[in-house]
Write a protein that holds these residues in place. Structure first.
Motif, PDB file in Angstrom:
ATOM      1  N   ILE A   1       0.882  -1.173   0.000  1.00  0.00           N
ATOM      2  CA  ILE A   1       0.000   0.000   0.000  1.00  0.00           C
ATOM      3  C   ILE A   1       0.912   1.214   0.000  1.00  0.00           C
ATOM      4  CG2 ILE A   1      -2.247  -0.733   0.915  1.00  0.00           C
ATOM      5  CD1 ILE A   1      -1.159  -0.154   3.736  1.00  0.00           C
ATOM      6  N   ALA A   2       0.510   2.249  -0.748  1.00  0.00           N
ATOM      7  CA  ALA A   2       1.437   3.340  -1.088  1.00  0.00           C
ATOM      8  C   ALA A   2       2.699   2.667  -1.610  1.00  0.00           C
ATOM      9  CB  ALA A   2       1.664   4.256   0.098  1.00  0.00           C
ATOM     10  N   PHE A   3       3.886   3.149  -1.260  1.00  0.00           N
ATOM     11  CA  PHE A   3       5.097   2.446  -1.705  1.00  0.00           C
ATOM     12  C   PHE A   3       5.721   1.700  -0.525  1.00  0.00           C
ATOM     13  CE2 PHE A   3       5.506   5.207  -5.666  1.00  0.00           C
ATOM     14  CZ  PHE A   3       5.343   4.139  -6.543  1.00  0.00           C
ATOM     15  N   ASN A   4       4.886   1.182   0.350  1.00  0.00           N
ATOM     16  CA  ASN A   4       5.381   0.376   1.466  1.00  0.00           C
ATOM     17  C   ASN A   4       5.595  -1.048   0.963  1.00  0.00           C
ATOM     18  OD1 ASN A   4       5.267   2.245   3.914  1.00  0.00           O
ATOM     19  ND2 ASN A   4       3.252   2.537   2.953  1.00  0.00           N
ATOM     20  N   GLU A   5       6.813  -1.255   0.492  1.00  0.00           N
ATOM     21  CA  GLU A   5       7.167  -2.532  -0.127  1.00  0.00           C
ATOM     22  C   GLU A   5       7.311  -3.626   0.935  1.00  0.00           C
ATOM     23  OE1 GLU A   5       6.614  -2.545  -3.068  1.00  0.00           O
ATOM     24  OE2 GLU A   5       7.881  -1.301  -4.328  1.00  0.00           O
ATOM     25  N   PRO A   6       7.340  -4.889   0.499  1.00  0.00           N
ATOM     26  CA  PRO A   6       7.482  -5.981   1.462  1.00  0.00           C
ATOM     27  C   PRO A   6       8.640  -5.720   2.433  1.00  0.00           C
ATOM     28  CG  PRO A   6       7.066  -6.862  -0.706  1.00  0.00           C
ATOM     29  CD  PRO A   6       7.230  -5.382  -0.886  1.00  0.00           C
ATOM     30  N   GLY A   7       8.368  -5.941   3.699  1.00  0.00           N
ATOM     31  CA  GLY A   7       9.393  -5.715   4.728  1.00  0.00           C
ATOM     32  C   GLY A   7       9.251  -4.383   5.432  1.00  0.00           C
ATOM     33  N   SER A   8       8.355  -3.514   4.920  1.00  0.00           N
ATOM     34  CA  SER A   8       8.160  -2.214   5.568  1.00  0.00           C
ATOM     35  C   SER A   8       7.558  -2.420   6.954  1.00  0.00           C
ATOM     36  CB  SER A   8       7.181  -1.352   4.766  1.00  0.00           C
ATOM     37  OG  SER A   8       7.714  -1.001   3.522  1.00  0.00           O
ATOM     38  N   SER A   9       8.049  -1.658   7.909  1.00  0.00           N
ATOM     39  CA  SER A   9       7.486  -1.739   9.257  1.00  0.00           C
ATOM     40  C   SER A   9       6.002  -1.366   9.230  1.00  0.00           C
ATOM     41  CB  SER A   9       8.220  -0.764  10.177  1.00  0.00           C
ATOM     42  OG  SER A   9       7.421  -0.479  11.309  1.00  0.00           O
ATOM     43  N   LEU A  10       5.207  -2.110   9.955  1.00  0.00           N
ATOM     44  CA  LEU A  10       3.772  -1.792  10.003  1.00  0.00           C
ATOM     45  C   LEU A  10       3.515  -0.538  10.839  1.00  0.00           C
ATOM     46  CD1 LEU A  10       2.164  -5.355  10.196  1.00  0.00           C
ATOM     47  CD2 LEU A  10       2.887  -4.033   8.204  1.00  0.00           C
TER      48      LEU A  10
ATOM     49  N   ILE B   1      11.655   7.693   2.821  1.00  0.00           N
ATOM     50  CA  ILE B   1      12.055   7.234   1.487  1.00  0.00           C
ATOM     51  C   ILE B   1      12.100   5.713   1.477  1.00  0.00           C
ATOM     52  CG2 ILE B   1      14.003   7.086  -0.108  1.00  0.00           C
ATOM     53  CD1 ILE B   1      14.481   9.920   0.159  1.00  0.00           C
ATOM     54  N   LYS B   2      11.575   5.115   0.420  1.00  0.00           N
ATOM     55  CA  LYS B   2      11.659   3.655   0.258  1.00  0.00           C
ATOM     56  C   LYS B   2      12.329   3.336  -1.071  1.00  0.00           C
ATOM     57  CE  LYS B   2      10.283   0.479   2.062  1.00  0.00           C
ATOM     58  NZ  LYS B   2      10.986  -0.370   3.074  1.00  0.00           N
ATOM     59  N   THR B   3      13.017   2.229  -1.099  1.00  0.00           N
ATOM     60  CA  THR B   3      13.564   1.718  -2.348  1.00  0.00           C
ATOM     61  C   THR B   3      12.495   0.818  -2.964  1.00  0.00           C
ATOM     62  OG1 THR B   3      15.734   1.683  -1.306  1.00  0.00           O
ATOM     63  CG2 THR B   3      15.493   0.441  -3.367  1.00  0.00           C
ATOM     64  N   LEU B   4      12.156   1.065  -4.214  1.00  0.00           N
ATOM     65  CA  LEU B   4      11.087   0.277  -4.845  1.00  0.00           C
ATOM     66  C   LEU B   4      11.547  -1.157  -5.116  1.00  0.00           C
ATOM     67  CD1 LEU B   4       9.567   2.833  -7.372  1.00  0.00           C
ATOM     68  CD2 LEU B   4       9.046   2.471  -4.967  1.00  0.00           C
ATOM     69  N   ALA B   5      10.606  -2.080  -4.989  1.00  0.00           N
ATOM     70  CA  ALA B   5      10.896  -3.487  -5.283  1.00  0.00           C
ATOM     71  C   ALA B   5      10.939  -3.669  -6.809  1.00  0.00           C
ATOM     72  CB  ALA B   5       9.803  -4.370  -4.685  1.00  0.00           C
ATOM     73  N   ARG B   6      11.694  -4.685  -7.236  1.00  0.00           N
ATOM     74  CA  ARG B   6      11.788  -4.960  -8.676  1.00  0.00           C
ATOM     75  C   ARG B   6      10.409  -5.130  -9.303  1.00  0.00           C
ATOM     76  NH1 ARG B   6      16.951  -6.062 -10.421  1.00  0.00           N
ATOM     77  NH2 ARG B   6      18.300  -6.850  -8.784  1.00  0.00           N
ATOM     78  N   GLN B   7       9.527  -5.848  -8.572  1.00  0.00           N
ATOM     79  CA  GLN B   7       8.171  -6.100  -9.069  1.00  0.00           C
ATOM     80  C   GLN B   7       7.428  -4.793  -9.351  1.00  0.00           C
ATOM     81  OE1 GLN B   7       6.449  -9.329  -9.459  1.00  0.00           O
ATOM     82  NE2 GLN B   7       5.227  -7.848 -10.614  1.00  0.00           N
ATOM     83  N   THR B   8       7.562  -3.842  -8.439  1.00  0.00           N
ATOM     84  CA  THR B   8       6.890  -2.547  -8.601  1.00  0.00           C
ATOM     85  C   THR B   8       7.465  -1.786  -9.790  1.00  0.00           C
ATOM     86  OG1 THR B   8       6.476  -2.481  -6.237  1.00  0.00           O
ATOM     87  CG2 THR B   8       6.376  -0.372  -7.398  1.00  0.00           C
ATOM     88  N   ILE B   9       8.779  -1.833  -9.928  1.00  0.00           N
ATOM     89  CA  ILE B   9       9.422  -1.146 -11.059  1.00  0.00           C
ATOM     90  C   ILE B   9       8.923  -1.764 -12.371  1.00  0.00           C
ATOM     91  CG2 ILE B   9      11.647  -0.772 -12.216  1.00  0.00           C
ATOM     92  CD1 ILE B   9      12.845  -0.377  -9.375  1.00  0.00           C
ATOM     93  N   GLU B  10       8.828  -3.099 -12.398  1.00  0.00           N
ATOM     94  CA  GLU B  10       8.313  -3.771 -13.609  1.00  0.00           C
ATOM     95  C   GLU B  10       6.857  -3.384 -13.863  1.00  0.00           C
ATOM     96  OE1 GLU B  10       8.922  -8.029 -13.276  1.00  0.00           O
ATOM     97  OE2 GLU B  10      11.091  -7.668 -13.069  1.00  0.00           O
ATOM     98  N   ASP B  11       6.049  -3.384 -12.795  1.00  0.00           N
ATOM     99  CA  ASP B  11       4.626  -3.044 -12.949  1.00  0.00           C
ATOM    100  C   ASP B  11       4.445  -1.622 -13.476  1.00  0.00           C
ATOM    101  OD1 ASP B  11       3.944  -5.512 -11.973  1.00  0.00           O
ATOM    102  OD2 ASP B  11       3.312  -4.817  -9.988  1.00  0.00           O
TER     103      ASP B  11
ATOM    104  N   ILE C   1       9.171   8.639  -2.109  1.00  0.00           N
ATOM    105  CA  ILE C   1       8.853   9.153  -0.776  1.00  0.00           C
ATOM    106  C   ILE C   1       7.403   8.744  -0.523  1.00  0.00           C
ATOM    107  CG2 ILE C   1       8.506  11.450  -1.832  1.00  0.00           C
ATOM    108  CD1 ILE C   1       9.132  12.699   0.892  1.00  0.00           C
ATOM    109  N   THR C   2       7.158   8.109   0.587  1.00  0.00           N
ATOM    110  CA  THR C   2       5.837   7.522   0.808  1.00  0.00           C
ATOM    111  C   THR C   2       5.378   7.638   2.256  1.00  0.00           C
ATOM    112  OG1 THR C   2       4.539   5.470   0.613  1.00  0.00           O
ATOM    113  CG2 THR C   2       6.848   5.186   1.155  1.00  0.00           C
ATOM    114  N   MET C   3       4.083   7.846   2.425  1.00  0.00           N
ATOM    115  CA  MET C   3       3.509   7.707   3.766  1.00  0.00           C
ATOM    116  C   MET C   3       3.818   6.300   4.254  1.00  0.00           C
ATOM    117  SD  MET C   3      -0.403   9.022   3.953  1.00  0.00           S
ATOM    118  CE  MET C   3      -0.926  10.520   3.186  1.00  0.00           C
ATOM    119  N   GLY C   4       3.933   6.136   5.545  1.00  0.00           N
ATOM    120  CA  GLY C   4       4.186   4.815   6.094  1.00  0.00           C
ATOM    121  C   GLY C   4       2.900   4.039   6.343  1.00  0.00           C
ATOM    122  N   VAL C   5       3.055   2.780   6.698  1.00  0.00           N
ATOM    123  CA  VAL C   5       1.873   1.972   7.042  1.00  0.00           C
ATOM    124  C   VAL C   5       1.218   2.558   8.295  1.00  0.00           C
ATOM    125  CG1 VAL C   5       1.032  -0.333   7.603  1.00  0.00           C
ATOM    126  CG2 VAL C   5       2.989  -0.079   6.079  1.00  0.00           C
TER     127      VAL C   5
END
Ligand code: PGA
Length: 260
Positions: free
Chosen positions: A139-148, A154-164, A180-184
Motif C-alpha cells: 500500500i502506497a510504496f510500502n514494499e514488502p518488509g516495511s514496518s507496520l 524514502i523507500k527503495t522500490l521493489a523490482r516487481q513494482t518497477i516492472e509493474d 517518498i511515501t507515507m508509512g503503514v
C-alpha cells in the motif's frame, strides 16, 4: 475488513465515490487521503462527475497524497503531482493551497517527511484514505518488509513494482528506484480506509491482504488491524478469496449496503 465485491471496475469507482461523497456531506472540510495509479481513475472520474452535475463541493477539502517518485519534478508527466492535477485537481474546486503531495525534489528528505507527518496532524488527521494495492501487496510504496508502524520516509522500490510501473515510462530504466511515501503507520492513523483493486493480477495480493496473516511481507494486510477498513474489489481481483460467498452474504443481509 469489510469486503465488497463489485461487478466491474466501473462499479468500484461509483461505489467508492459514493462513500467519499458521504464523508463530504457530513464533513465538508474533510481531509482526504488520495492515491495515484490506474485503479483510482474511475473514482476520480465519478467524483468529477458528481462535482459537475450534483454540486459535490471540494472548496473546504484538504488533501494528502500517499507518495511521489524521488527525482521527478511536479511538471514531469510521470510524477504523481502531474497525475493528480491532470486526473483530478484541475477538474474540481479544491484550493491549491489545501493540496499536499510528498515532494520528489526536496533537498532535505528527513525534514520534509517530518513536516508532512506534522502537517497531517495539524490538519486534524486524514478522514478517509484511498488506497490501491500493488501486485506485491504494497500500500502506497510500502514494499514488502516495511514496518507496520512506519511513517513518511524514502523507500527503495521493489523490482516487481518497477516492472509493474514501467508501462508508464519510455524505458524500464527510466522508472525511479526511490519514492517518498507515507508509512503503514501513517495510513493506519486515518479514520477510514478504502482499498480498491481490480483485475486478475491483483487476485493473489488481495487474498493475502484480506485473508492471510498480518505481515510486513504484504503491507496491505495491516488493514486487518484497522476498525474501519473497506475493500472494494471486482470479480477478478476477488477470484482467490476463500470466503467470497460469505462476503456476498454479508452485503445481501446488510441494510443499506451499496448495490455493487
Ligand atoms: P495500480 O497501482 O493502481 O496502477 O495498479 C496500484 C499500486 O501500486 O498501489
Amino acid at each position: 475488513m469489510e469486503t465488497i465485491i463489485c461487478a466491474d471496475y466501473e462499479m468500484i469507482g461509483k461505489t467508492a465515490a459514493k462513500m467519499v461523497a458521504e464523508v463530504l456531506n457530513h464533513k465538508p472540510n474533510a481531509v482526504l487521503g488520495l492515491a495515484t495509479g490506474s485503479t483510482p481513475l474511475g473514482l476520480y472520474g465519478e467524483l468529477i462527475r458528481m462535482h459537475r452535475e450534483e454540486g459535490l463541493d471540494f472548496s473546504q477539502v484538504t488533501s494528502f497524497n500517499l507518495d511521489e517518485y524521488v527525482g521527478l519534478s511536479a511538471d514531469h508527466e510521470q510524477s504523481y503531482h502531474y497525475f493528480m492535477h491532470e486526473n483530478f485537481f484541475k477538474h474540481v474546486n479544491i484550493h491549491p493551497h489545501n493540496i499536499h503531495i510528498p515532494s520528489g525534489t526536496t533537498d532535505n528528505y528527513p525534514a520534509f517527511c517530518e513536516w508532512y507527518e506534522q502537517r497531517i496532524e495539524d490538519c486534524g488527521g486524514i478522514d478517509v484514505q484511498i488506497l490501491g494495492i500493488g501486485s506485491d501487496g504494497h500500500i502506497a510504496f510500502n514494499e514488502p518488509g516495511s514496518s507496520l508502524g512506519s511513517q513518511t520516509r524514502i523507500k527503495t522500490l521493489a523490482r516487481q513494482t518497477i516492472e509493474d510501473n514501467a508501462r508508464f515510462f519510455e524505458k524500464p530504466e527510466d522508472v525511479p528506484v526511490y519514492a517518498i511515501t507515507m508509512g503503514v503507520g501513517t495510513i493506519l492513523d486515518s479514520g477510514k480506509l478504502l482499498l480498491l483493486a481490480n483485475g486478475k493480477n491483483k487476485a493473489d495480493a488481495v487474498a493475502a491482504a484480506i485473508e492471510g496473516p498480518v505481515t510486513s511481507m504484504i503491507t496491505a494486510s495491516a488493514l486487518q488491524l484497522h476498525p474501519d477498513a473497506v475493500a472494494l474489489v471486482d470479480v477478478e481481483a476477488a477470484s482467490k478469496l476463500k470466503m467470497r460467498e460469505y462476503y456476498d452474504w454479508i452485503q445481501a443481509k446488510k441494510p443499506g449496503a451499496p448495490r455493487c
